[in-house]
Write a protein that holds these residues in place. Structure first.
Motif, PDB file in Angstrom:
ATOM      1  N   TRP A 198       0.848  -1.205   0.000  1.00  0.00           N
ATOM      2  CA  TRP A 198       0.000   0.000   0.000  1.00  0.00           C
ATOM      3  C   TRP A 198       0.874   1.242   0.000  1.00  0.00           C
ATOM      4  O   TRP A 198       2.092   1.155   0.157  1.00  0.00           O
ATOM      5  CB  TRP A 198      -1.035  -0.021   1.119  1.00  0.00           C
ATOM      6  CG  TRP A 198      -0.537  -0.059   2.532  1.00  0.00           C
ATOM      7  CD1 TRP A 198       0.010  -1.121   3.188  1.00  0.00           C
ATOM      8  CD2 TRP A 198      -0.568   1.029   3.478  1.00  0.00           C
ATOM      9  NE1 TRP A 198       0.324  -0.767   4.478  1.00  0.00           N
ATOM     10  CE2 TRP A 198      -0.031   0.529   4.693  1.00  0.00           C
ATOM     11  CE3 TRP A 198      -1.013   2.357   3.423  1.00  0.00           C
ATOM     12  CZ2 TRP A 198       0.087   1.334   5.835  1.00  0.00           C
ATOM     13  CZ3 TRP A 198      -0.897   3.143   4.561  1.00  0.00           C
ATOM     14  CH2 TRP A 198      -0.349   2.631   5.748  1.00  0.00           C
ATOM     15  N   ASP A 228      -2.702   4.023   8.695  1.00  0.00           N
ATOM     16  CA  ASP A 228      -3.202   5.163   7.925  1.00  0.00           C
ATOM     17  C   ASP A 228      -2.659   6.511   8.364  1.00  0.00           C
ATOM     18  O   ASP A 228      -2.521   7.425   7.551  1.00  0.00           O
ATOM     19  CB  ASP A 228      -4.731   5.271   8.093  1.00  0.00           C
ATOM     20  CG  ASP A 228      -5.457   4.176   7.366  1.00  0.00           C
ATOM     21  OD1 ASP A 228      -4.819   3.455   6.587  1.00  0.00           O
ATOM     22  OD2 ASP A 228      -6.672   4.052   7.596  1.00  0.00           O
ATOM     23  N   GLN A 229      -2.416   6.640   9.684  1.00  0.00           N
ATOM     24  CA  GLN A 229      -2.027   7.947  10.199  1.00  0.00           C
ATOM     25  C   GLN A 229      -0.518   8.117  10.332  1.00  0.00           C
ATOM     26  O   GLN A 229      -0.039   9.159  10.766  1.00  0.00           O
ATOM     27  CB  GLN A 229      -2.707   8.187  11.553  1.00  0.00           C
ATOM     28  CG  GLN A 229      -4.184   8.488  11.380  1.00  0.00           C
ATOM     29  CD  GLN A 229      -4.994   8.125  12.601  1.00  0.00           C
ATOM     30  OE1 GLN A 229      -5.454   6.995  12.747  1.00  0.00           O
ATOM     31  NE2 GLN A 229      -5.169   9.084  13.482  1.00  0.00           N
ATOM     32  N   PHE A 272      -2.035   9.895   0.906  1.00  0.00           N
ATOM     33  CA  PHE A 272      -1.050   9.040   1.568  1.00  0.00           C
ATOM     34  C   PHE A 272       0.401   9.351   1.175  1.00  0.00           C
ATOM     35  O   PHE A 272       1.320   8.837   1.793  1.00  0.00           O
ATOM     36  CB  PHE A 272      -1.347   7.566   1.274  1.00  0.00           C
ATOM     37  CG  PHE A 272      -2.323   6.936   2.219  1.00  0.00           C
ATOM     38  CD1 PHE A 272      -2.834   7.621   3.307  1.00  0.00           C
ATOM     39  CD2 PHE A 272      -2.734   5.621   2.030  1.00  0.00           C
ATOM     40  CE1 PHE A 272      -3.732   7.036   4.182  1.00  0.00           C
ATOM     41  CE2 PHE A 272      -3.635   5.013   2.897  1.00  0.00           C
ATOM     42  CZ  PHE A 272      -4.144   5.725   3.973  1.00  0.00           C
ATOM     43  N   ARG A 288      -1.671  -4.804   7.495  1.00  0.00           N
ATOM     44  CA  ARG A 288      -3.111  -4.698   7.277  1.00  0.00           C
ATOM     45  C   ARG A 288      -3.693  -6.080   7.028  1.00  0.00           C
ATOM     46  O   ARG A 288      -3.127  -6.862   6.289  1.00  0.00           O
ATOM     47  CB  ARG A 288      -3.389  -3.776   6.093  1.00  0.00           C
ATOM     48  CG  ARG A 288      -2.639  -2.464   6.197  1.00  0.00           C
ATOM     49  CD  ARG A 288      -3.072  -1.504   5.148  1.00  0.00           C
ATOM     50  NE  ARG A 288      -4.323  -0.906   5.523  1.00  0.00           N
ATOM     51  CZ  ARG A 288      -4.483   0.399   5.773  1.00  0.00           C
ATOM     52  NH1 ARG A 288      -3.474   1.214   5.683  1.00  0.00           N
ATOM     53  NH2 ARG A 288      -5.648   0.866   6.114  1.00  0.00           N
ATOM     54  N   ARG A 335     -10.666  11.306   6.607  1.00  0.00           N
ATOM     55  CA  ARG A 335     -11.117   9.970   7.009  1.00  0.00           C
ATOM     56  C   ARG A 335     -12.159   9.437   6.016  1.00  0.00           C
ATOM     57  O   ARG A 335     -12.067   8.303   5.555  1.00  0.00           O
ATOM     58  CB  ARG A 335     -11.693  10.017   8.426  1.00  0.00           C
ATOM     59  CG  ARG A 335     -11.914   8.654   9.044  1.00  0.00           C
ATOM     60  CD  ARG A 335     -12.346   8.780  10.496  1.00  0.00           C
ATOM     61  NE  ARG A 335     -11.314   9.323  11.366  1.00  0.00           N
ATOM     62  CZ  ARG A 335     -10.285   8.620  11.837  1.00  0.00           C
ATOM     63  NH1 ARG A 335     -10.164   7.343  11.507  1.00  0.00           N
ATOM     64  NH2 ARG A 335      -9.381   9.169  12.613  1.00  0.00           N
ATOM     65  N   LEU A 381     -10.483   8.510   2.702  1.00  0.00           N
ATOM     66  CA  LEU A 381      -9.726   7.257   2.789  1.00  0.00           C
ATOM     67  C   LEU A 381     -10.665   6.055   2.865  1.00  0.00           C
ATOM     68  O   LEU A 381     -10.402   5.016   2.274  1.00  0.00           O
ATOM     69  CB  LEU A 381      -8.794   7.289   4.007  1.00  0.00           C
ATOM     70  CG  LEU A 381      -7.614   8.252   3.871  1.00  0.00           C
ATOM     71  CD1 LEU A 381      -6.849   8.349   5.184  1.00  0.00           C
ATOM     72  CD2 LEU A 381      -6.674   7.822   2.753  1.00  0.00           C
ATOM     73  N   TYR A 427      -9.533   2.342   2.587  1.00  0.00           N
ATOM     74  CA  TYR A 427      -8.668   2.312   3.761  1.00  0.00           C
ATOM     75  C   TYR A 427      -9.489   2.673   4.982  1.00  0.00           C
ATOM     76  O   TYR A 427     -10.558   3.273   4.870  1.00  0.00           O
ATOM     77  CB  TYR A 427      -7.529   3.323   3.633  1.00  0.00           C
ATOM     78  CG  TYR A 427      -6.665   3.104   2.439  1.00  0.00           C
ATOM     79  CD1 TYR A 427      -5.661   2.156   2.464  1.00  0.00           C
ATOM     80  CD2 TYR A 427      -6.870   3.834   1.282  1.00  0.00           C
ATOM     81  CE1 TYR A 427      -4.866   1.956   1.353  1.00  0.00           C
ATOM     82  CE2 TYR A 427      -6.081   3.637   0.171  1.00  0.00           C
ATOM     83  CZ  TYR A 427      -5.079   2.703   0.210  1.00  0.00           C
ATOM     84  OH  TYR A 427      -4.311   2.508  -0.881  1.00  0.00           O
ATOM     85  N   GLY A 428      -8.953   2.375   6.151  1.00  0.00           N
ATOM     86  CA  GLY A 428      -9.601   2.763   7.394  1.00  0.00           C
ATOM     87  C   GLY A 428     -10.956   2.101   7.518  1.00  0.00           C
ATOM     88  O   GLY A 428     -11.290   1.163   6.803  1.00  0.00           O
TER      89      GLY A 428
END
Ligand code: ZN
Length: 476
Positions: free
Chosen positions: A97, A119-120, A149, A376, A453, A456, A461-462
């Protein structure tokens, strides 16, 4: 090694020097830090060519490019570049990713040692990235990115005089044209510059949502399945267990359409370099951060496995003075950094993990093990040595091995416990894992805004995609 060897020295140019490059620029002012790496050049003193163009296409699996054998004509412009270049048939991303993969490419270090977990996670300011070394060597440096990202918020603007992220527009947007337009504007801004330039172009269209373009093929009239152009990833994920072979064929057709559209826009950049006469004096690295799955191992998307469709990426290197060739040895995205610096006669900084993979490099011939990893969908680590690939899950309790020469699609694992080569590779993978954990920089994170958020989550993602899916029913 110590963390000190990652540090960069204090004299850093800051801010945007390309005032004619549109009104959308982010002027990046980075702090300074102390360190012990002194490049063997001083700013401006070694500022002679060649230029460097790094093209990264997000989510582009290697086997969907015509020059890597794909049946559909997805990539005429990239194919033409490949004919003039060194083509690597087995290049591996260090993660499936965006953030860890491009982070590894720009730092020549593995994701865990970068402190990238989720993610963060952001790229740490104390890293010495490829653009910083080039900037210190007198290059004018610029980037055009199209995914948050790898944006400035995630730490990717380090070392860039100018950093454009007007094409970070989320799931449904088609942005390749915009990326190329910004890239061409930067090239124009360099007409009267005496310094060489480094330009990083990041394209995003092959990433879900897959949007239909005119070519390379039209939707078959007979198709009446679940897949539609522009569908949100979340919707496809919820339908994934119901997708049949016709649906996967339609997904691949839409994906090919996005690749062809991206290729056309990359072609505009290459054409400009050809017309201006700069092509012969430009190193061009073309690659992807990771691939994409279309049911190859029972799922869709990326980030959750380390199979070839996700970590096998295209890698094409146009190096002035180096004749075209095809390299079959396994290589890695962490190799891009030292390969570019060695080509320019610059000494790579200590602590980097990659090798010089130019065709005449001694490094290319010596044995090596390449690693890739993800957190992940469970913790997975992979080691690739020759044609053997070993994947460890969790606390090394579960090992899966494949002989890629006999089984390139990884359909039939070999018994890792009874294979001497796999048994020998297992401790190498475990030792590497110990080492990168011991070296790891502390994770640095950002707080996601509500917009970030939701963007994503739309990209896959997330959120929690594992929750009970709201199935979309096939029409009977
Ligand atoms: Zn990506």
């Amino acid at each position: 090694m110590t963390k000190g060897t990652l540090s960069k020295r204090g004299h850093k140019r800051t801010g945007n020097r390309f005032t004619i490059w549109g009104g959308s620029l982010l002027a990046i002012g980075l702090g300074t830090s102390c360190g012990d790496y002194e490049p063997d050049s001083t700013p401006e003193s070694t500022a002679h060519g060649p230029n460097v163009l790094l093209i990264v296409v997000d989510t582009l699996r290697r086997d969907h490019l015509s020059c890597y054998g794909h049946q559909s004509n997805t990539s005429p412009a990239i194919d033409a570049l490949a004919r003039k270049s060194v083509v690597y048939t087995r290049a591996y991303a260090q993660a499936p990713w965006t953030t860890p993969s491009i982070g590894a490419l720009l730092s020549s270090r593995y994701p865990t040692s970068l402190g990238i977990k989720g993610d963060q996670s952001t790229l740490a300011p104390e890293l010495l990235l490829l653009p910083e070394v080039l900037q210190d060597a007198g290059y004018n440096t610029a980037a055009v990115v199209s995914h948050s990202f790898c944006s400035a918020r995630w730490g990717f603007a380090q070392g860039f005089d100018a950093f454009d992220e007007t094409n970070v527009q989320g799931h449904g947007a088609v942005t390749s044209r915009g990326v190329t337009d910004q890239g061409l504007a930067f090239l124009k801004s360099q007409d009267d510059e005496s310094n060489p330039w480094f330009l990083w172009l990041h394209y995003f269209d092959p990433h879900c949502a897959y949007v239909e373009h005119e070519r390379p093929s039209a939707r078959p009239d007979s198709y009446e399945g679940l897949v539609e152009s522009g569908q949100l990833y979340r919707e496809l994920w919820q339908a994934r267990r119901d997708l049949n072979s016709e649906d996967y064929a339609e997904l691949r057709r839409l994906y090919d359409s996005e690749i062809r559209h991206t290729d056309a826009n990359i072609g505009r950049v290459l054409e400009q370099l050809e017309q201006s006469g700069d092509l012969d004096d430009t190193i061009i690295i073309f690659t992807a951060d990771h691939g994409e799955e279309f049911g190859d191992h029972g799922s869709i998307g990326h980030a959750r496995t380390l199979y070839e469709e996700l970590i096998g990426v295209p890698l094409i290197a146009h190096i002035p003075g180096v004749p075209p060739s095809v390299i079959h040895q396994p290589v890695a995205l962490i190799d891009v950094y030292p390969t570019i610096l060695n080509t320019l006669g610059l000494t790579p900084p200590p602590g980097i993990e990659g090798r010089d993979i130019r065709p005449d490099s001694k490094d290319l011939e010596s044995p090596r093990v390449i690693f890739s990893e993800t957190n992940r969908g469970g913790r997975l680590r992979a080691a690739i040595s020759g044609n053997l690939k070993l994947i460890a899950r969790g606390r090394f309790g579960q090992l899966t091995a494949f002989e890629l020469d006999n089984d390139p699609t990884e359909s039939t694992p070999i018994n890792a416990q009874q294979n001497p080569a796999a048994l020998a590779l297992a401790p190498v993978l475990a030792q590497w894992w110990e080492r990168v954990q011991a070296e790891a920089l502390p994770e640095q994170t950002i707080q996601l805004t509500g917009d970030e958020r939701s963007q994503l989550e739309q990209l896959g993602y997330g959120g929690n995609q594992e929750q009970a899916p709201r199935r979309r029913k096939r029409k009977d």
